[in-house]
Design an enzyme around this catalytic site. Structure first.
Site, PDB file in Angstrom:
ATOM      1  N   GLN A 127       7.328   2.738  -6.025  1.00 47.42           N
ATOM      2  CA  GLN A 127       8.335   3.533  -5.307  1.00 47.42           C
ATOM      3  C   GLN A 127       9.646   3.550  -6.077  1.00 47.42           C
ATOM      4  OE1 GLN A 127       7.496   5.143  -2.561  1.00 47.42           O
ATOM      5  NE2 GLN A 127       5.477   4.188  -2.528  1.00 47.42           N
ATOM      6  N   TYR A 141       0.812  -1.231   0.000  1.00 44.98           N
ATOM      7  CA  TYR A 141       0.000   0.000   0.000  1.00 44.98           C
ATOM      8  C   TYR A 141       0.848   1.286   0.000  1.00 44.98           C
ATOM      9  CZ  TYR A 141      -0.226  -0.150   5.284  1.00 44.98           C
ATOM     10  OH  TYR A 141       0.024  -0.180   6.614  1.00 44.98           O
ATOM     11  N   GLU A 142       0.150   2.409  -0.112  1.00 44.46           N
ATOM     12  CA  GLU A 142       0.813   3.723  -0.280  1.00 44.46           C
ATOM     13  C   GLU A 142       1.755   3.726  -1.485  1.00 44.46           C
ATOM     14  OE1 GLU A 142       0.207   6.456   1.469  1.00 44.46           O
ATOM     15  OE2 GLU A 142      -1.098   5.541   2.969  1.00 44.46           O
ATOM     16  N   GLY A 143       1.358   3.044  -2.565  1.00 41.26           N
ATOM     17  CA  GLY A 143       2.225   2.901  -3.726  1.00 41.26           C
ATOM     18  C   GLY A 143       3.046   1.642  -3.556  1.00 41.26           C
TER      19      GLY A 143
END
Lengths: 590, 590
Positions: A446, A439-441
């Protein structure tokens, strides 16, 4: 799961000896009055107490219960309600918050340590206050004064929580594809309609209200990511005094059944003409959301570290206690020795230790850059620190979580069959940690962000500055440990060489960056971890450092350079194999 | 979870083109009449049908239900009962069994393929027939004719299952510590008393009887592992005609709640003066148990591969379907392309593919050695093949499962958030696969077995023969692909060099082997996988091979040599860092 012991000594050593953050605090008007070594140590000690006593003991049982969904409502375990109250009443959610609205204004270097402890104690639990603090950052940076006054104090105090509503069923990584609509109303508000998925803390019973930050598109918005705006949408509407009024048209459609973080409610949230308020400018929603992304992504890295640290602690305790086989040199006179006598058990534990302590140092290093960029009086200094933080953040998210999963798996392996059984808690850490890579990319995203945006787009300039910093450091400190500094120097040069190779290849091949990206991110990670270990080794030269810390840091650094850092040589070769190799296959053939 | 498609093409290619097992079958009296290419292909096709249709579709739902324990009884999901009947009635449990007692006498090369398919379909389910077949091996090799006649036919037919009762709470890796007692009785049987843990399939409701193989000690047995004997202990006693009579004093105390393989019952089994029968000689129980260990350990490797293959299939399908972002070269004219356009998604899928196909080839290679060692008329040939199989088995267990977990994690990563949600099945594969690194001897123990017993104890002789085999092969086939054969040659020489270094170090340091072992096992794994890829590349030179297979094998081999094999260079450096590094730390400091 065994008792959690917050690594306070290491945290104090990093802050005040390795990075000497107190010097920056003293020179910075905004911080000088509110924080010093004594206050900071007291805050961390209190955070340790809260996480060790009010949260950690309940994480195992809470995972078995999970969150329950029924008719739009989400129920958390009872232990969560108590723990949440302790965290809220302690003011921990507003730790980094704007003091004008009731926050404590603490620098990131302190909040990062607190966040790690929260995640060691219970990663799933830590998401509720963690996401609230993140939402506050975006509101504080972009919302109108009126919205700030109405929402921030109650969010900092933990009376209300926050959520981030980005993903839709068909739009995750590629947010330009979102369909949620925002229709302007005469009173200046917006009617929000759409369905969001994977919303952590989108619904729960910990607080009376939830403040959703929602990405949506105006009817005439440009296509793709340039047409996205950000809205604040409360679950319950409030009046001009901040008192709750009527329910907003926001509902939870269902929750996901997941591999881990069972007690974090991952919700489908439906907005059916819900009342929302614009945050920041129209069509600049993605940028507004990304203001907090560096903080959120660093937090995700700390989540991974938190799990890996707990895994190390459990595994170490087990290895000192479990008798099986005999050491080459006997440790006891019993029929078997504790398994810590076995070289491979040591290897697993030392890998964990070397990676965790480097991760903690690296998180602090990134936090230092974030603090300089936020608080420094000098604009140029702040700008440079910001560029560094931008570059380092995807590494702090993806490298730390990738290697933290390895650490959790290794910790589970130390326990053998008991590591696979739920009651010992090690397998929960693996399941919980696994989400941090996603999650969060995702970590792949990243890596693209690092190499495509942060490295390639400025022609490698910022990375080169960081490499120069490492080269200078290794040169300056040769007298401390010549061979270690030489190895650090060589690995920084290797990173420079590989970067140049890929940037050159990228001129002729649009897939070059993507093909190299994940291995490149890992290469950066190992080189920066080596830098962190070298910094720690230099820091223990100070005679005021106790002997246990000094010896431990020197030995573990030696271990890291000898047994972990060599991984860069394979990464270099993998990266150099290039992109053509991947596209020699048709899609069917892959 | 998506539909499972058994990789029949690849299996046939490996058997009949790469390893040409039909030549050995034809030359071997025991096999020539019972098996040929046509029969083998038909068996594999039928196995594919059973696993694809009767097992795989139910694995996801079965995992959610798990096994239930109540008052000593274990209940499996209903779908398991149907699937078990299909497998039993198809004669699959006796596939490798002794034809004198109703088995089909098939070689390991065939059963290995069947086992992989079973584990792709449902790893937890596959344990019930898999452990039964394993128990039959030990009974067939060591039990009296009377016991064989009484038990084997009903086990091969699946009417009864088998279990292996080794571990006790305080004795896992170190079986010398077991406390279960066997008291000789006047009728020649033994009274077995003790408590065993982690017993897969120790209790369940799939069959009317369960045949436990139990390690226990006679009252006057020597201490440690030299005092262990093996016993057959039925759950229900049988009369001399094999009819069930009275319940034996065997009970299930509880089952474990585990990370994965939820539908495999992992039991505490209590023996309270249960009637048992000696298998093999007194005090030679460990050796008798180890007869089947090579087969069991190879099976565990195949379990890992099974999970990784399923993960690859799911991930590939998702990557072809899920639209997100755009490729450097567009694949569609829609607003986004399938994610298989992205280089890093390709990298993940190709890593999986390159490792899975190499693992399948390697499993076949080890099976070939096991078959030669079992069936060859020539004693010297059989002896050499046995030595090779002994050495290769820990690699087939530990390297395959370690890298299969990586493959399962990568497959989960391709699905992003959906990979973390249970309904897509990818996270189940990670949870299920994880046990394969732990049971049947942890992978650390496998590595010690490889380097300590199989390599060091014969002074590296058998490994050297295998390295010679690789060197000769690379020399002979230079014309097929010169640079690939050169790289294969170099990596085999690197392995030889590293082996010599560690064996030399081991002369002066008792911990040298243990310190190197896991990295050494991985190094061996990569070198043998390179050998497998080179073998496949040579095999597709045959013009009868279809073009899709030829292209796919050539490209994937190129990928493996360029992007995967370089990992050996870091492993070499890690191994060379030596054992002292690990013991420079006191136990507290680790």
């Amino acid at each position: 799961m065994s008792q959690y012991n917050a690594p306070l000594n290491d945290m104090n050593f990093l802050l005040f000896n390795t990075f000497k953050v107190q010097d920056f605090w003293q020179d910075t008007p905004e911080l000088a009055e509110s924080i010093d070594v004594e206050t900071a140590s007291a805050i961390l000690a209190e955070s340790a107490k809260v996480t060790e006593e009010a949260i950690a003991p309940f994480s195992r049982a809470a995972d078995e219960v999970g969150v329950l969904f029924s008719e739009g409502n989400v129920t958390t375990p009872d232990s969560y309600k108590n723990a949440y109250n302790v965290v809220a009443e302690g003011g921990w959610i507003g730790l980094a918050g704007n003091p004008d609205f009731g926050g404590m204004g603490m620098p990131k270097t302190i909040t990062a340590m607190h966040e790690e402890m929260m995640c060691s104690a219970d990663l799933a639990f830590a998401l509720y206050p963690g996401l609230t603090a993140g939402a506050c950052l975006a509101i504080n940076a972009h919302a109108s004064e009126e919205l700030k006054e109405l929402y921030l104090p109650n969010m900092y105090s933990g009376q209300w929580t926050g959520s981030m509503c980005l993903t839709e069923a068909h739009a995750g990584t590629d947010l330009g594809l979102i369909k949620t609509k925002a229709i302007p109303q005469e009173d200046g508000s917006y009617d929000i309609t759409g369905s969001k998925i994977f919303i952590s803390g989108g619904e729960h019973d910990l607080t009376e209200n939830i403040v959703h930050l929602v990405l949506a598109k105006l009817p005439d918005a440009p296509a793709g990511s340039r047409g996205i705006s950000l809205f604040l949408v409360p679950k319950i509407n409030i009046d001009s005094q901040g008192a709750l009024t009527t329910p907003n048209a926001v509902s939870c459609g269902s929750i996901e059944h997941k591999m881990g973080i069972h007690t974090s409610a991952t919700c489908v949230i439906n907005f059916d003409g819900a009342k929302g308020y614009l945050v920041g400018e129209v069509n600049k929603g993605l940028a507004a959301m990304f203001t907090m992304m560096n903080y959120e992504r660093l937090l995700v890295g700390l989540q991974g570290l938190g799990a890996a640290e707990r895994s190390y602690q459990n595994a170490k305790l087990y290895a000192m206690d479990r008798g099986q086989g005999k050491g080459a040199e006997r440790m006891t006179d019993k029929e078997c020795d504790p398994i810590i006598v076995h070289p491979d058990v040591r290897r697993m534990l030392l890998n964990m230790r070397a990676m965790n302590e480097a991760a903690r140092a690296f998180g602090t290093y990134v936090s230092v850059q974030l603090d300089i960029s936020k608080f420094s009086q000098d604009k140029e200094t702040a700008k440079l620190a910001n560029a560094k933080a931008q570059l380092l953040t995807p590494i702090a998210k993806a490298f730390v979580t990738d290697t933290s999963l390895d650490g959790c798996v290794a910790g589970q392996q130390v326990l053998g069959g008991h590591g696979y059984v739920r009651e010992w808690g090690q397998e929960q850490l693996v399941r919980d940690c696994r989400i941090t890579q996603i999650y969060e990319g995702t970590n792949g995203v990243q890596a693209l962000d690092l190499m495509g945006r942060k490295v390639a787009m400025d022609g490698g300039q910022t990375l080169n500055l960081l490499i120069d910093e490492i080269l200078e450091f290794s040169l300056e400190n040769q007298s401390v440990n010549g061979s270690m500094m030489k190895q650090l120097n060589d690995s920084a040069l290797l990173l420079r060489e590989v970067t140049a190779t890929v940037l050159e290849e990228a001129k002729g091949d649009k897939n070059a960056i993507g093909a190299a990206s994940v291995d490149f991110l890992h290469l950066c990670g190992y080189v920066f971890y080596a830098y962190m270990w070298a910094k720690m080794v230099v820091a223990v030269e100070d005679e005021s450092i106790d002997e246990v810390t000094t010896t431990s840091k020197q030995k573990t650094a030696t271990y890291f350079f000898a047994r972990v850092l060599p991984r860069i040589h394979s990464l270099k070769l993998q990266i150099e194999s290039g992109a053509e190799l991947l596209f020699d296959f048709t899609a069917d053939e892959v």
